[in-house]
Each structure stands twice: as structure tokens, then as C-alpha cells.
Design an enzyme around this catalytic site. Structure first.
Site, mmCIF file in Angstrom:
data_model
loop_
_atom_site.group_PDB
_atom_site.id
_atom_site.type_symbol
_atom_site.label_atom_id
_atom_site.label_comp_id
_atom_site.label_asym_id
_atom_site.label_seq_id
_atom_site.Cartn_x
_atom_site.Cartn_y
_atom_site.Cartn_z
ATOM 1 N N SER A 96 4.000 9.193 -4.574
ATOM 2 C CA SER A 96 3.690 8.806 -3.192
ATOM 3 C C SER A 96 4.978 8.315 -2.537
ATOM 4 O O SER A 96 5.495 7.250 -2.898
ATOM 5 C CB SER A 96 2.625 7.704 -3.160
ATOM 6 N N LYS A 170 -1.644 11.218 2.266
ATOM 7 C CA LYS A 170 -1.731 10.129 1.287
ATOM 8 C C LYS A 170 -1.525 8.777 1.958
ATOM 9 O O LYS A 170 -2.196 7.792 1.616
ATOM 10 C CB LYS A 170 -0.698 10.326 0.173
ATOM 11 N N LYS A 238 3.997 -0.924 -1.417
ATOM 12 C CA LYS A 238 4.953 0.151 -1.161
ATOM 13 C C LYS A 238 4.347 1.211 -0.251
ATOM 14 O O LYS A 238 4.970 1.675 0.706
ATOM 15 C CB LYS A 238 5.412 0.749 -2.492
#
Length: 297
Positions: A96, A170, A238
Site C-alpha cells: 500500500s 486502496k 501510514k
């Protein structure tokens, strides 16, 4: 069809993904910076490479499942990996990262006649073990079609657009997950403090508009005080940071994402919860309300 695959990164997600590929009959070479996390796969039919560059030699598909975009870039372009990949092969980045990073990586690889798909996943370690991951793919449609069968061993892969679109999907997924965890934690506290039965509460909502995997799975974890890491708080932060970076680049504000991101940061910093499961946002909520719990890890 059997495919020669290299998988770089055999951590919490990469390890069960590797097992799904082996179970589908693929020839698999694995590498991990901490070799001890890759060695168990040797007894299951995988070849464990001494270096990332060695792992990718001769592979048709190279899967990266690494911490973030900076690590992906370092492994691909600073360890000899890109130069060791055969022309015509495909790099499938299932990490990701930021959409802009995915586009930059694709451009650099294209100069070496290497195709690229950004294919981040959702579903956690449970989905990785069961082979039911949601795989959001960005890239050329013909490259995707060539990789779709192999990706099917790990879950349901859908192409959502050109390069970078998988990472954008995502980020949207992680925004929904983070906000939903916040909502479920508040609902759980509300029902608990009011004397309601939490098992019955979730059962009552099942099938309704408020039902979700977050409610049923993470709500149960909150009730059970079970915050062993499946999706770490540090990774959730993150991802939310990357959501906000992309939002700024698009000139838009996402106030709910900003608010829940700050709560996860408080959980990681003030409450030392960075390595807990992201459902531990409930711990942060309890602390805000002067309640206490001792998370099981």
C-alpha cells in the site's frame, strides 16, 4: 497454468499469500529482509533466495509486499532488483503506497521493458490465509488479464483503472476502514455503558444498513479486549497519511479522515499502541472517557 513467481516480503500478509500461491501449484521464490520470516516456506516448497536480486531472476511475475513506497523503491531500484528482472516480466506491487509513487515506479520499469501493476489488497491476514483478499488493480488491461489467473489464488482481483488507480482505491478503502473503526468503537462504548448486550447488539444489526465486517469482526475484538495485531495501528496511520497527501494534491479536504487519523496517532504515541491491531482505537476512546482496559497482545 504454473507460473514462476518471486515474492519479496513475507511478513504478516506476505507469508499467507505465499502459501496460497504454493497451494495453487506455482513455482515460488521468496525473499525477506529478515530471512527468518521466509525460511518456514522452504519446507512448503518455496525456494528461499539470499537476496532480492537473486529472487527475481527468471521470474515471470515479481510480487512486492513491503512496508511502504519508500521501501518498495529502495528494494526495486537500489538493490539490483530492476536490473535482474527479465525483460517482458511483470512487477505486481501489492504493497500500500501513494498513487504517485506507483506511477513513478511503473515509468521507471517501463524503460527496462518491464510491465507494472499496482495491486494493493484488503482483507487482512484472515483474507490472506483464506485466499479471499480484495485485490484492487491499476495498470494496463492486457497486463492485468495476463496476471489475473495467478492473482486469483490470493483473492478477487478487479482492475479499477490505469496505473495508480489500484492505490487510489486502496486509500479510499483505508479511509472507510479507519472511519468505520472509529464509529464502531463509539457505538460499542455507547451500548456497553448503557448496559446493553454487545453480542446481541451486533446480532440485531446484522443485515441492516449499519452492518459491516468492521462491526462484526472488530466489534467483537473490542468486546473481547483482543488487540493482537492483524492490521497494525502504525500501518493504518501510514495509509491515512497517504490519503491526506493525495487529497491535498487533488485540492480537497477530508475532515473525517483528518479526525480519525489524529486519534490513531494519539493511540500510537501517547498510549504506545502502534503495534496493536487497529481495532485498538477503542482503547484510545476508553482513555478519552476516563475508562481503562489492559489490551491482550
Amino acid at each position: 497454468m504454473t507460473t514462476s513467481i518471486a515474492l519479496l516480503g513475507t511478513g504478516l500478509m506476505g507469508l499467507p499469500m505465499a502459501r496460497r500461491l504454493l497451494g495453487a501449484g506455482h513455482q515460488l521464490t521468496v525473499w525477506n529482509r529478515d530471512a527468518s520470516k521466509a525460511i518456514p516456506l522452504a519446507g512448503e516448497g518455496a525456494h528461499v533466495a539470499a537476496s532480492a536480486a537473486d529472487a527475481v531472476k527468471g521470474a515471470n511475475h515479481i510480487i512486492t509486499m513491503l512496508t511502504d513506497g519508500t521501501v518498495v523503491e529502495k528494494v526495486l531500484f537500489e538493490t539490483g532488483v530492476a536490473e535482474a528482472i527479465s525483460a517482458g516480466a511483470t512487477v505486481i506491487d501489492m504493497s500500500s503506497i501513494q498513487p504517485s509513487q506507483a506511477r513513478a515506479h511503473a515509468e521507471r520499469l517501463s524503460r527496462l521493458d518491464i510491465s507494472h501493476l499496482d495491486a494493493p489488497v484488503s482483507g487482512g491476514t484472515g483474507g490472506a490465509e483464506a485466499g479471499t483478499l480484495a485485490i484492487m488493480v491499476g495498470g494496463d488491461s492486457k497486463v492485468f488479464d495476463n496476471a489475473a489467473g495467478m492473482l486469483g489464488a490470493m483473492g478477487r482481483a478487479i482492475r479499477v483503472g490505469p496505473t495508480g488507480a489500484g492505490q487510489l482505491a486502496k486509500l479510499a478503502n483505508q479511509a472507510i476502514v479507519g472511519i468505520a473503526i472509529g464509529a464502531v468503537s463509539e457505538a460499542t462504548l455507547l451500548v456497553s455503558e448503557g448496559g446493553g448486550d454487545l453480542d446481541a447488539f451486533r446480532a440485531a444489526l446484522a443485515g441492516g444498513f449499519a452492518d459491516s465486517t468492521i462491526l462484526q469482526v472488530h466489534g467483537q475484538r473490542m468486546q473481547a479486549n483482543d488487540f493482537a495485531p492483524r492490521g497494525r495501528v502504525s500501518v493504518q496511520i501510514k495509509d491515512l497519511d497517504n490519503v491526506l497527501i493525495e487529497a491535498r494534491a487533488l485540492g480537497i479536504k477530508l475532515p473525517l479522515v483528518e479526525a480519525v487519523r489524529d486519534r490513531f496517532v494519539r493511540l500510537a504515541g501517547e498510549l504506545d499502541g502502534g503495534n496493536l491491531d487497529h481495532s485498538a482505537l477503542y482503547v484510545e476512546l476508553l482513555d478519552l472517557n476516563g475508562r481503562s482496559t489492559a489490551p491482550r497482545v
